[in-house]
Write an enzyme that holds these catalytic residues in place. Structure first.
Site, PDB file in Angstrom:
ATOM      1  N   ASP A 198     -52.358  47.456 -35.433  1.00 22.44           N
ATOM      2  CA  ASP A 198     -52.810  48.669 -36.114  1.00 22.44           C
ATOM      3  C   ASP A 198     -52.468  49.861 -35.238  1.00 22.44           C
ATOM      4  O   ASP A 198     -53.032  50.029 -34.147  1.00 22.44           O
ATOM      5  CB  ASP A 198     -54.322  48.581 -36.357  1.00 22.44           C
ATOM      6  CG  ASP A 198     -54.867  49.751 -37.161  1.00 22.44           C
ATOM      7  OD1 ASP A 198     -54.192  50.792 -37.241  1.00 22.44           O
ATOM      8  OD2 ASP A 198     -55.983  49.616 -37.710  1.00 22.44           O
ATOM      9  N   HIS A 199     -51.530  50.713 -35.703  1.00 22.62           N
ATOM     10  CA  HIS A 199     -51.054  51.812 -34.868  1.00 22.62           C
ATOM     11  C   HIS A 199     -52.100  52.903 -34.663  1.00 22.62           C
ATOM     12  O   HIS A 199     -51.915  53.809 -33.849  1.00 22.62           O
ATOM     13  CB  HIS A 199     -49.786  52.413 -35.476  1.00 22.62           C
ATOM     14  CG  HIS A 199     -48.761  52.783 -34.446  1.00 22.62           C
ATOM     15  ND1 HIS A 199     -49.066  52.998 -33.121  1.00 22.62           N
ATOM     16  CD2 HIS A 199     -47.417  52.974 -34.545  1.00 22.62           C
ATOM     17  CE1 HIS A 199     -47.976  53.309 -32.451  1.00 22.62           C
ATOM     18  NE2 HIS A 199     -46.953  53.297 -33.297  1.00 22.62           N
ATOM     19  N   ARG A 200     -53.209  52.857 -35.404  1.00 23.27           N
ATOM     20  CA  ARG A 200     -54.313  53.781 -35.126  1.00 23.27           C
ATOM     21  C   ARG A 200     -55.010  53.406 -33.825  1.00 23.27           C
ATOM     22  O   ARG A 200     -55.557  54.269 -33.125  1.00 23.27           O
ATOM     23  CB  ARG A 200     -55.338  53.745 -36.259  1.00 23.27           C
ATOM     24  CG  ARG A 200     -54.826  54.183 -37.622  1.00 23.27           C
ATOM     25  CD  ARG A 200     -55.896  53.968 -38.684  1.00 23.27           C
ATOM     26  NE  ARG A 200     -56.297  52.575 -38.770  1.00 23.27           N
ATOM     27  CZ  ARG A 200     -57.280  52.118 -39.542  1.00 23.27           C
ATOM     28  NH1 ARG A 200     -57.971  52.970 -40.297  1.00 23.27           N
ATOM     29  NH2 ARG A 200     -57.589  50.837 -39.576  1.00 23.27           N
ATOM     30  N   PRO A 231     -52.038  51.198 -40.574  1.00 25.24           N
ATOM     31  CA  PRO A 231     -50.595  51.363 -40.395  1.00 25.24           C
ATOM     32  C   PRO A 231     -50.033  50.267 -39.486  1.00 25.24           C
ATOM     33  O   PRO A 231     -50.275  50.257 -38.281  1.00 25.24           O
ATOM     34  CB  PRO A 231     -50.469  52.747 -39.757  1.00 25.24           C
ATOM     35  CG  PRO A 231     -51.796  52.997 -39.113  1.00 25.24           C
ATOM     36  CD  PRO A 231     -52.812  52.272 -39.931  1.00 25.24           C
ATOM     37  N   VAL A 277     -53.611  50.816 -31.518  1.00 20.41           N
ATOM     38  CA  VAL A 277     -52.701  50.287 -30.502  1.00 20.41           C
ATOM     39  C   VAL A 277     -51.392  51.065 -30.545  1.00 20.41           C
ATOM     40  O   VAL A 277     -50.708  51.078 -31.583  1.00 20.41           O
ATOM     41  CB  VAL A 277     -52.416  48.787 -30.750  1.00 20.41           C
ATOM     42  CG1 VAL A 277     -51.499  48.236 -29.669  1.00 20.41           C
ATOM     43  CG2 VAL A 277     -53.717  47.995 -30.816  1.00 20.41           C
TER      44      VAL A 277
END
Length: 417
Positions: free
Chosen positions: A387-389, A211, A391
């Site tokens: 990567d929002h998983r 994401p 960061v």
């Protein structure tokens, strides 16, 4: 007899295209002589001979894509005409000299041998030209193949080595389309393979797996640009190719040092977040073969001069098509210099497996407010996707603003490890 098969020359590679043979049936080779050039999804690689002897059979035509483990060539090592051995017991030596081998049985080129098949008939790899083999580099051979240029018809413009410019000039004199493309009056079709195929698959996988979040920051880099010009004028730095990209890379590495979680990767199989204690900095590079992202191993240990030399060498080898497969593997974080193409900003897609990528836009003269007054400053835009998983917004913002802070007021920070 020794049967030499296509080895795995890089992590995860399963196939390669045979670009150009350096030997034909009947040639005598020594250990580590170059046999063939292959193009993988990451680079053009020269494969050396694993043994001394005489080329007995060439199994694959130029332009053919073969799987790892497929037979490429059979070498008569003088041990007799018994069973064919396969070269799978020792790793392939791609650099340097291999251990010395027994003296090969010498055979005059063109002479018949007991093992030759009787009667006439085409044998893959037999030389059809009467002149000497053309001297040129692997990327130029690949370009000639793609443009449909017979290297034996090209006269070098300088010395005795055919250059890229020589091939392009020869291609301009013929109206035939490239052998790798099929054209009609309204469109040209080119097979999707090699670097472009691998890049497309990797980017699609990254875009729909991680994401993405992208943040932008506009930065006054006047002081950094002044430092660039000051060091360029310093005799102590005259042998160092200093570019704005070097300073952005240095700032990014310092930000990673302060916030190491930005250098993480997502291990889906183990369901773990992995934070390496090193930084292999990738530099996205546009090449004639497509986008490559070679990386500088342990870049966090380099000073400014070392980083400059490493970036220059990495970019030059990528554009020449000579990047070793090892330099394409195990990257941890990436920079893309879109400013070199005159672009201000963009939304970079993560290199697969990495947590962040920084895009560096063009440096332009723009009005800027300083102490309440509008003056002209050197300004650039930074865009960082993450990567929002791995960061969250706070970490991503802190890293981006730290890079911006260092570039707006570098002082002597960049000059020290």
């Amino acid at each position: 007899m020794i049967e030499f098969a296509l080895p795995d020359v890089g992590e995860g590679l399963t196939e390669a295209e045979v670009v150009a043979w350096h030997v034909v049936v009947g040639d005598v080779v020594e250990v580590n002589d170059v046999l063939v050039e292959i193009e993988t999804a990451k680079s053009v690689v020269e494969l050396p001979s694993p043994a001394a002897g005489t080329i007995a059979t060439v199994h694959v035509d130029e332009g053919t894509t073969v799987d790892v483990g497929s037979a490429l060539v059979t070498i008569d090592d003088g041990a007799g005409a018994g069973d064919v051995e396969t070269e799978d017991e020792e790793p392939l030596v791609l650099v340097g000299r291999a251990p010395a081998a027994a003296e090969p049985r010498r055979v005059r080129l063109g002479a018949s041998r007991p093992s030759d098949p009787p009667g006439p008939g085409p044998v893959i790899g037999h030389r059809t030209d009467a002149g000497p083999r053309v001297r040129t580099k692997p990327p130029v051979r690949l370009l000639a193949k793609r443009l449909g240029v017979d290297l034996h018809t090209v006269t070098p413009s300088s010395g005795d080595v055919v250059s890229r410019q020589d091939v392009e000039a020869a291609a301009a004199l013929t109206s035939e389309p490239p052998v790798s493309a099929v054209a009609d009056a309204r469109e040209t079709r080119t097979p999707i393979k090699g670097v472009r195929k691998a890049t497309a698959a990797a980017m699609t996988r990254s875009a729909f797996t991680a994401p993405h979040v992208t943040e932008w920051l506009t930065v006054d880099v006047t002081r950094t640009m002044e430092l660039v010009h000051r060091l360029r004028a310093d005799r102590a730095w005259r042998d160092v190719r200093l570019t704005p990209l070097v300073f952005v890379a240095r700032a990014f590495l310092l930000a990673v040092r302060r916030f190491p979680e930005i250098n993480a990767r997502w291990d889906d199989e183990a369901q773990e977040i992995v934070v390496p204690h090193f930084v292999n900095l990738g530099i996205a590079t546009a090449t004639p073969r497509g986008l490559l992202v070679p990386n500088i191993k342990d870049s966090h240990l380099l000073d400014l001069a070392g980083l400059a030399h490493a970036i220059d060498a990495l970019v030059q080898s990528a554009r020449a098509g000579t990047t070793p497969p090892a330099e394409m593997a195990r990257g941890t974080i990436t920079i893309t210099n879109i400013g070199a193409l005159g672009v201000d900003a963009g939304t970079p897609i993560l290199n697969p497996g990495e947590a962040a990528i920084l895009a560096f836009g063009a440096v332009r003269d723009m009005p800027w407010v300083v102490d309440g007054q509008i003056i002209i400053r050197k300004v650039t835009q930074l865009a960082m996707s993450f990567d929002h998983r791995l960061v969250d917004g706070e970490l991503g913002s802190r890293v981006l603003t730290e890079v911006g802070r260092l570039l707006s007021d570098p002082g002597e920070t960049f000059l020290h490890v």
